[in-house]
Design a protein around this motif. Structure first.
Motif, PDB file in Angstrom:
ATOM      1  N   ASP A  94       4.374 -17.700  23.637  1.00  0.00           N
ATOM      2  CA  ASP A  94       3.927 -18.043  24.746  1.00  0.00           C
ATOM      3  C   ASP A  94       5.116 -17.286  25.741  1.00  0.00           C
ATOM      4  N   LYS A  97       4.191 -19.761  37.292  1.00  0.00           N
ATOM      5  CA  LYS A  97       3.737 -20.987  37.159  1.00  0.00           C
ATOM      6  C   LYS A  97       4.896 -21.850  36.951  1.00  0.00           C
ATOM      7  N   CYS A 150       4.588 -16.419  31.966  1.00  0.00           N
ATOM      8  CA  CYS A 150       4.296 -17.393  33.084  1.00  0.00           C
ATOM      9  C   CYS A 150       5.466 -17.787  34.089  1.00  0.00           C
ATOM     10  N   GLN A 151       6.176 -16.870  34.400  1.00  0.00           N
ATOM     11  CA  GLN A 151       7.275 -17.305  35.341  1.00  0.00           C
ATOM     12  C   GLN A 151       6.905 -17.982  36.603  1.00  0.00           C
TER      13      GLN A 151
END
Length: 95
Positions: free
Chosen positions: A69, A75, A72-73
């Motif tokens: 995974d 987020k 998604c920095q």
């Protein structure tokens, strides 16, 4: 090694624990008891004894170390009260 009252006061301050003045001798005594126990452990002969992860013989499960995974920095940083240049920004705590 022996812990005196002044050292106990300093440790409490560094740990940010409020200790009343009358409780400092007891705290120093507890520190000395802990250090005495650690010294006793140092006297134990452990030559030839392998380190254990558990009291029952078992092997740790291993897995492949791979990223499953990520990416998604934005987020993650959306939850930060202060983010700068792609990182969490925190106030300076050491002077």
């Amino acid at each position: 090694m022996s812990i005196d009252i002044e050292t106990a006061r300093r440790v409490a301050k560094l740990a940010r624990i409020r200790v009343e003045e009358q409780d400092l001798p007891a705290l120093a005594g507890e520190f000395n008891a802990i250090l005495g126990f650690i010294e006793q452990l140092g006297e134990v002969d452990v030559e030839g004894v392998e380190p254990m992860t558990s009291v029952t013989p078992m092997r740790l499960r291993r897995r492949v170390d791979e990223v499953t995974d990520g990416g998604c920095q934005a987020k993650v940083l959306a939850n930060a009260p202060d983010a700068r240049e792609g990182f969490f920004a925190v106030p300076k705590v050491v002077e």
